[in-house]
Design an enzyme around this catalytic site. Structure first.
Site, PDB file in Angstrom:
ATOM      1  N   VAL A  94       0.858  -1.177   0.000  1.00 60.31           N
ATOM      2  CA  VAL A  94       0.000   0.000   0.000  1.00 60.31           C
ATOM      3  C   VAL A  94       0.896   1.228   0.000  1.00 60.31           C
ATOM      4  CG1 VAL A  94      -1.835   1.257   1.188  1.00 60.31           C
ATOM      5  CG2 VAL A  94      -1.753  -1.238   1.308  1.00 60.31           C
ATOM      6  N   CYS A  95       0.608   2.166  -0.880  1.00 65.08           N
ATOM      7  CA  CYS A  95       1.339   3.431  -0.931  1.00 65.08           C
ATOM      8  C   CYS A  95       2.843   3.164  -1.098  1.00 65.08           C
ATOM      9  CB  CYS A  95       1.036   4.249   0.320  1.00 65.08           C
ATOM     10  SG  CYS A  95       1.479   5.991   0.224  1.00 65.08           S
TER      11      CYS A  95
END
Length: 330
Positions: free
Chosen positions: A102-103
């Site tokens: 994520v990210c």
């Protein structure tokens, strides 16, 4: 049962952790025994997130077996990761059945060599860095998430929720994913190839007032109709028409629009029309022919070509996959 292990470290982004975890927990609530969710920090000690929250993990990474789904969140801590994190990922990542970031968690995966030769994404602000520091990674800055084999990478914060919902749908079916989305008061509607930015966010705001009025709008007067592209996607949005509204020659308008917004007028109009068509497919029961006219495509075939080029799917299939069940059909 699928074990989901989330890697924690100081400076982790709290929403990158809790967003996907809430989704997987929702899947577990709908289908008990589907997921076993664990968190682990390098030494098993509590970590402090970038927002100041303290999170106590279940265990240490060194005591963690390779899970089914290994999830690596992002945050400021990815800039200088704790000793042992990258080494642990390098050892255990290849053995996980599913590897997820994520990210800026993608930066840690790349540092561990787990994205070499793969297509990946991350938060738009860090795509250039990821591509520069890891040239063997094919970085795509546009989508909210990317699937490449058993590896999935996503953009910032809420994109992790979208990706987690897609994984739950893959594991447990669409109805479970929809139930989870409803419980979290989010829609199961954003496909991975949706852009991180809407057209209005992707394009810079023009500095000059005539261009800004065409792009973002200005109140109508007896002598001037709405000039805002987003207010009238089904209207005449050719360069000549837009240039006339801005009181510029077509050539001057096209050159100035691109210089000030970073996007050609045609590209901007295409994105606005596509976004409007997607919203109508998701939120209304209007027919494809009606939507194609309302969005300026003219014919269903023209809209189908636009969807196939941008999203790799047809409008009818897009509606089937991403319209909430609460929207009635005709």
């Amino acid at each position: 049962m699928r074990t989901v292990l989330v890697v924690l470290f100081d400076g982790v982004q709290s929403l990158d952790v809790t967003g996907p975890l809430e989704v997987f927990q929702g899947g577990e609530l709908h289908v008990p025994g589907s997921y076993r969710i664990r968190t682990a920090s390098p030494d098993g000690a509590a970590v402090r997130t970038s927002s100041g929250l303290t999170v106590v993990p279940d265990q240490a990474l060194t005591a963690s077996a390779t899970p089914h789904t290994l999830l690596v969140p992002g945050g400021q801590g990815t800039r200088n990761p704790a000793p042992g994190v990258v080494a642990w990922l390098r050892e255990h990542g290849p053995r996980a059945e599913r590897l997820v970031s994520v990210c800026t968690g993608a930066i840690l995966l790349a540092a561990a060599g787990l994205l070499d030769g793969r297509r990946a994404t991350t938060h738009w602000a860090y795509c250039d860095r990821l591509a520069r520091d890891h040239p063997s990674v094919e970085v795509d800055p546009d989508p909210i998430y990317v699937r490449d084999g058993h590896v999935a990478t996503s953009a910032g914060v809420t994109a992790g929720i979208d990706l987690a919902l897609a994984l739950v749908e893959e594991d447990l079916g669409r109805e479970v994913a929809l139930g989870t989305a409803r419980h979290l008061v989010v829609f199961l509607r954003r496909p991975g190839n949706q852009a991180q930015f809407s057209a209005q966010l992707a394009a810079q705001t023009a500095r000059r007032e005539p261009l800004r009025e065409v792009q973002l709008g200005a109140p109508p007067t007896p002598l001037r109709q709405w000039g805002r592209i987003t207010e009238n996607p089904g209207g005449d949005l050719g360069v000549e028409s837009l240039a006339a509204r801005a009181c510029l020659s077509p050539r001057h308008f096209a050159r100035a629009f691109q210089a000030e917004t970073g996007m050609t007028p045609g590209r901007y109009v295409d994105r606005v029309r596509l976004e409007h068509a997607r919203r109508l497919l998701e939120d209304t029961s209007d027919g494809v022919e009606e939507i194609s006219r309302a969005c300026g495509y003219g014919t269903p075939e023209a809209m189908r070509r636009a969807f196939a080029k941008a999203l790799g799917t047809a409008p009818a299939e897009y509606r089937r996959r991403f319209r909430p069940a609460s929207v009635p059909t005709r």
